[in-house]
Scaffold this motif. Sequence first.
Motif, short mmCIF file in Angstrom:
data_model
loop_
_atom_site.label_atom_id
_atom_site.label_comp_id
_atom_site.label_asym_id
_atom_site.label_seq_id
_atom_site.Cartn_x
_atom_site.Cartn_y
_atom_site.Cartn_z
N ALA A 67 -8.93 -9.62 -2.24
CA ALA A 67 -7.98 -8.53 -1.99
C ALA A 67 -7.06 -8.90 -0.85
CB ALA A 67 -8.73 -7.25 -1.66
N GLU A 68 -5.77 -8.85 -1.11
CA GLU A 68 -4.79 -9.08 -0.06
C GLU A 68 -4.48 -7.75 0.64
OE1 GLU A 68 -2.03 -12.69 -1.03
OE2 GLU A 68 -2.17 -11.46 -2.83
N THR A 69 -3.85 -7.83 1.79
CA THR A 69 -3.55 -6.60 2.53
C THR A 69 -2.52 -5.77 1.77
OG1 THR A 69 -3.61 -8.14 4.38
CG2 THR A 69 -3.19 -5.83 4.90
N ASP A 70 -1.51 -6.45 1.26
CA ASP A 70 -0.46 -5.74 0.53
C ASP A 70 -0.58 -6.02 -0.96
OD1 ASP A 70 0.81 -4.67 2.82
OD2 ASP A 70 1.66 -6.65 3.24
N PRO A 71 -0.04 -5.13 -1.78
CA PRO A 71 -0.08 -5.36 -3.22
C PRO A 71 0.60 -6.69 -3.59
CG PRO A 71 0.66 -3.13 -2.78
CD PRO A 71 0.60 -3.83 -1.45
N SER A 72 -0.09 -7.47 -4.45
CA SER A 72 0.48 -8.75 -4.88
C SER A 72 1.00 -8.65 -6.31
CB SER A 72 -0.56 -9.84 -4.78
OG SER A 72 -1.76 -9.40 -5.38
N GLY A 73 0.76 -7.49 -6.91
CA GLY A 73 1.22 -7.32 -8.28
C GLY A 73 1.07 -5.89 -8.73
N PHE A 74 1.33 -5.68 -10.01
CA PHE A 74 1.31 -4.31 -10.54
C PHE A 74 0.69 -4.28 -11.93
CE2 PHE A 74 5.10 -4.70 -7.87
CZ PHE A 74 4.87 -3.66 -6.98
#
Lengths: 405, 73
Positions: A86-93
């Motif tokens: 899990a990254e801190t910010d969204p990496s995709g949708f």
Amino acid sequence: MPKQSQVIVVGAGPAGSSAAVGALRAGATVTIVDRKTNVGIPVQCGEAIGKTGPSVAEIEIPEIAIQAPVRGFRVYSPGMHTVDFAETDPSGFIVDRRVFDKELFARATETGADSLLGARVLDLTRSNGTVDGVVVRHDGKKKTLKADIVIGADGVNSQVARLTGLRKTYKPVDIDSCFAYEMSNCDLEVDDLMQFLLGSEVSPRGYIWIFPKQNGRANVGIGIGGTVETKTAKEYLDYFLTHHEVAKRQLSNARVIETRVGALPVNGPNKKNVVDGALLVGDAAGHVHPITGGGMGYAMVCGSIAGRVAAECVANNQVDSPALEKYETEWRKLYGTEFDQSLKLRELLLKTDDDTLDRLAKIVTGESIVKLTAGKKVKIFMKAMSTGDPKLISLMNELRKLRMV
Amino acid sequence: MAPTASTSKKKPGKKLANVDGELCGVCQACATVCPVNAIEVTESFVMVLPEKCTGCGVCVSVCPVGAITLIER
């Protein structure tokens, strides 16, 4: 016969619309034709897309198509060990493909593309061996549309690929057979991670996915190898939903609000994607990740490259295969290694039994999974060796042969 | 196309792929693997061309919903 436009794009999915935009931006005139009259329907996909592809293609993800931002994934090994990334910010949708495809298509037309829907490609036309148009059935009539270059973005069952001879019929072992439900009333344990379940019992030669969507909805699906004959993809997914503990925890109240089917090429890109006067992009080119099955990002990037190169070749009045080769060079530079290494890794994983996958899940991190699927080397060799586990050691030796550890 | 002596010779068996239109979701998996191009895909259904189908059954295993069976001609 008057020319329809300089470039004809066959297929109005993400690859086709991106190719059209790429060609238009580089100054060519474009017509998009599609067999269907409703672009984006039926949905045949897990609907996940990373931020990188659209950003590289310089094509914005349509905001109204976004269902949920995702920060990473959770993988369940066959024996239920989980590995998170899990990254801190969204990496995709996770997107709504109906809206996504239609928006990209609409934008292509707003950028200047002409469109012809409900037009099924029957044949290609050629002049001195160079492709210079398509024959379609439209409104019950045969029509010939002439162009300088034809871009085949017409999916896994690409007619352009067949007609150019760039790809023969797929063997069942080279495709995955997919089935998915869109479900409501889901109680997902993680609403910003994509969940994947591996194992020969739940999903032979493939995986089950649970992707979050908005309002407690999810895209729950399965992709299994095309050679699996024990049960159908639908039967495996239905069995998972009624018997598996992950489904019992998260989907026991869920209701089916849509069913989807699909087929994916999983044997990597075609050896060659250009002939005189024509080229292939997206699923038609085999631009699908052999392990994750992801294809939308590649389709958008490779599509926009294909469109631009096509427009340049038209402008230079040189549409033969050596000129179009520039497209192959450019996409290979970006994704060649990733596809090639992933294909080898796929072969290895398909030979690896459930027990070994469980042992691997215990020592591997989410970051390593990201790197491995991107075709990059990871530092897990020493850790694996230090366990003294013979199965892991032999797997590491195989990975070392692929230069992946 | 009426079957001629030369086309009917290619048929190894007496079977024919049959698609149950109520189950089929038009994913095209069958058409993708058909070695003789006997499956045509339109917007809302797939069609087996009896004059081309050899009854080999390769389409049966890839169908995600089990919509294809081999029937006697």
